[in-house]
Design an enzyme around this catalytic site. Structure first.
Site, mmCIF file in Angstrom:
data_model
loop_
_atom_site.group_PDB
_atom_site.id
_atom_site.type_symbol
_atom_site.label_atom_id
_atom_site.label_comp_id
_atom_site.label_asym_id
_atom_site.label_seq_id
_atom_site.Cartn_x
_atom_site.Cartn_y
_atom_site.Cartn_z
ATOM 1 N N SER A 10 4.737 23.195 24.517
ATOM 2 C CA SER A 10 6.254 23.344 24.226
ATOM 3 C C SER A 10 7.065 24.174 25.297
ATOM 4 O O SER A 10 6.635 25.328 25.519
ATOM 5 C CB SER A 10 6.363 24.051 22.884
ATOM 6 O OG SER A 10 7.937 24.505 22.608
ATOM 7 N N HIS A 35 6.887 18.868 24.816
ATOM 8 C CA HIS A 35 7.664 19.203 23.446
ATOM 9 C C HIS A 35 8.820 19.860 23.845
ATOM 10 O O HIS A 35 8.853 20.905 24.418
ATOM 11 C CB HIS A 35 6.576 19.668 22.326
ATOM 12 C CG HIS A 35 7.418 20.001 21.081
ATOM 13 N ND1 HIS A 35 7.222 19.123 20.028
ATOM 14 C CD2 HIS A 35 8.003 20.987 20.323
ATOM 15 C CE1 HIS A 35 7.716 19.723 19.076
ATOM 16 N NE2 HIS A 35 8.016 20.936 19.318
ATOM 17 N N ASP A 37 12.102 21.684 22.035
ATOM 18 C CA ASP A 37 12.588 22.399 20.797
ATOM 19 C C ASP A 37 13.992 22.654 20.703
ATOM 20 O O ASP A 37 14.434 23.445 21.852
ATOM 21 C CB ASP A 37 11.718 23.820 20.385
ATOM 22 C CG ASP A 37 10.500 23.541 20.150
ATOM 23 O OD1 ASP A 37 10.317 22.918 19.097
ATOM 24 O OD2 ASP A 37 9.753 24.018 20.799
ATOM 25 N N MET A 39 17.245 23.719 18.907
ATOM 26 C CA MET A 39 17.913 24.707 17.638
ATOM 27 C C MET A 39 19.341 25.014 17.761
ATOM 28 O O MET A 39 19.783 24.992 19.035
ATOM 29 C CB MET A 39 17.126 25.919 17.909
ATOM 30 C CG MET A 39 15.438 25.745 17.756
ATOM 31 S SD MET A 39 14.853 27.468 17.550
ATOM 32 C CE MET A 39 13.107 26.940 18.048
ATOM 33 N N HIS A 69 12.115 17.822 19.337
ATOM 34 C CA HIS A 69 12.016 18.241 17.925
ATOM 35 C C HIS A 69 13.317 18.943 17.769
ATOM 36 O O HIS A 69 13.676 19.943 18.107
ATOM 37 C CB HIS A 69 10.954 19.459 18.070
ATOM 38 C CG HIS A 69 10.690 19.981 16.701
ATOM 39 N ND1 HIS A 69 10.047 21.060 16.557
ATOM 40 C CD2 HIS A 69 11.014 19.839 15.260
ATOM 41 C CE1 HIS A 69 9.984 21.457 15.113
ATOM 42 N NE2 HIS A 69 10.824 20.597 14.556
ATOM 43 N N MET A 71 15.672 20.885 15.448
ATOM 44 C CA MET A 71 15.918 21.861 14.225
ATOM 45 C C MET A 71 17.314 22.040 14.262
ATOM 46 O O MET A 71 17.809 23.211 14.506
ATOM 47 C CB MET A 71 15.092 22.959 14.609
ATOM 48 C CG MET A 71 13.156 22.827 14.481
ATOM 49 S SD MET A 71 12.207 24.090 15.471
ATOM 50 C CE MET A 71 12.463 23.400 17.112
ATOM 51 N N MET A 138 5.237 21.576 9.969
ATOM 52 C CA MET A 138 5.182 22.802 10.609
ATOM 53 C C MET A 138 4.260 23.856 10.059
ATOM 54 O O MET A 138 4.099 23.681 8.993
ATOM 55 C CB MET A 138 6.755 23.262 9.952
ATOM 56 C CG MET A 138 7.673 22.643 10.921
ATOM 57 S SD MET A 138 7.988 23.039 12.613
ATOM 58 C CE MET A 138 7.565 24.332 12.985
ATOM 59 N N ASP A 173 2.514 22.082 14.545
ATOM 60 C CA ASP A 173 3.564 22.714 15.426
ATOM 61 C C ASP A 173 3.592 24.050 14.900
ATOM 62 O O ASP A 173 4.157 24.476 13.853
ATOM 63 C CB ASP A 173 4.820 21.985 15.424
ATOM 64 C CG ASP A 173 5.990 22.777 16.441
ATOM 65 O OD1 ASP A 173 5.563 23.820 17.101
ATOM 66 O OD2 ASP A 173 7.040 22.230 16.488
HETATM 67 C C1 DX5 Z 1 8.930 26.634 16.616
HETATM 68 C C2 DX5 Z 1 9.061 25.313 17.293
HETATM 69 C C3 DX5 Z 1 7.638 25.245 18.035
HETATM 70 C C4 DX5 Z 1 7.148 26.310 19.047
HETATM 71 C C5 DX5 Z 1 5.989 26.627 18.923
HETATM 72 O O1 DX5 Z 1 10.062 26.702 15.631
HETATM 73 O O2 DX5 Z 1 9.065 24.333 16.475
HETATM 74 O O3 DX5 Z 1 7.481 24.069 18.727
HETATM 75 O O4 DX5 Z 1 7.819 26.175 20.390
HETATM 76 O O5 DX5 Z 1 5.410 27.826 19.800
HETATM 77 P P1 DX5 Z 1 4.150 28.331 19.481
HETATM 78 O O6 DX5 Z 1 3.067 27.343 19.980
HETATM 79 O O7 DX5 Z 1 3.948 29.765 20.445
HETATM 80 O O8 DX5 Z 1 3.887 28.831 18.185
HETATM 81 ZN ZN ZN Z 2 8.667 22.393 17.662
#
Ligand code: DX5
Ligand code: ZN
Length: 218
Positions: A10, A35, A37, A39, A69, A71, A138, A173
């Site tokens: 990620s 990956h 992320d 947000m 992903h 969010m 998650m 994740d």
């Molecule tokens: C968190 C993200 C994850 C995050 C995971 O909300 O969706 O993808 O990057 O990070 P680690 O592997 O550090 O928990």
């Molecule tokens: Zn993620």
């Protein structure tokens, strides 16, 4: 055929000032999926990155699977933008839209793998109601990298695997590292997101290989 086990680094935990180099490093170490992320400051408090980052990565890494992903609230409004930017798969949260079924269709209509994610407290029953290409469990509460893996996730993972069957991509994740990846593999995960465990390590490439070995991934 059960999916091949793969690690998805990620980039949330990468050094954004050196993003291309950091991704190159994990690709050179064998990563075939990255990956991303996204947000929005609403579904989760932080704001991270948008389609421009996906487009930039796609321009440099033509063959890498870009696992987006979302969010974000109302994810259906952003599917087209991320698909056009070059996403391979788009995963959104069941909690973030009233229109899970329709949004899965929309993602597929745009030529992407359609993924559905659930938070740690969300019942898994939604996976009995819709057909997904990828199920994302998650294993922390979404919003930040570097959180601790929630142990109850392993039981949920077994139940999720039982619902979707042996051939579906099941992604974990949050808090996945060399210690938690093995138990996740045993409980049925096939795709392992790792952010801080990869990019927070002195050598992301070595960290990736260590986590892959823990899962039994090639
Ligand atoms: C968190 C993200 C994850 C995050 C995971 O909300 O969706 O993808 O990057 O990070 P680690 O592997 O550090 O928990
Ligand atoms: Zn993620």
């Amino acid at each position: 055929m059960p999916p091949t086990r793969r690690i998805a680094p990620s980039i949330l935990s990468a050094d954004f000032a050196r993003l291309g180099e950091q991704v190159q490093e994990v690709v050179d170490a064998g990563a075939s999926v990255i990956h991303v992320d996204v947000m929005d400051g609403r579904f989760v408090p932080p704001i991270t990155m948008g389609p421009l980052v996906v487009e930039a990565l796609r321009g440099r890494f033509a063959d890498v699977d870009l696992d987006v992903h979302l969010m974000i609230a109302d994810p259906e409004r952003q599917v087209e933008a991320f698909a056009s930017a070059g996403a391979s798969g788009i995963t959104f949260h069941a909690e973030a839209t009233a229109h899970v079924h329709r949004t899965l269709d929309l993602v597929r209509e745009h030529g992407c793998r359609a993924g559905l994610a659930v938070n740690p407290a969300t019942p898994l029953t939604v996976f009995e109601e819709v057909e997904v290409d990828l199920a994302l469990l998650m294993t922390v509460n979404p919003g930040w990298g570097g959180q601790r893996f929630i142990p109850a996730s392993l039981g949920r993972l077994e139940r999720l695997r039982a619902i979707v069957g042996p051939d579906k991509e099941v992604e974990v994740d949050g808090g996945v590292d060399a210690q938690t990846a093995g138990p996740c593999a045993d409980a049925g995960a096939s795709l392992f997101v790792a952010g801080s465990a990869v990019f927070g390590a002195g050598s992301p490439g070595d960290a990736l290989r260590t986590i892959a070995a823990a899962t039994g991934a090639g």
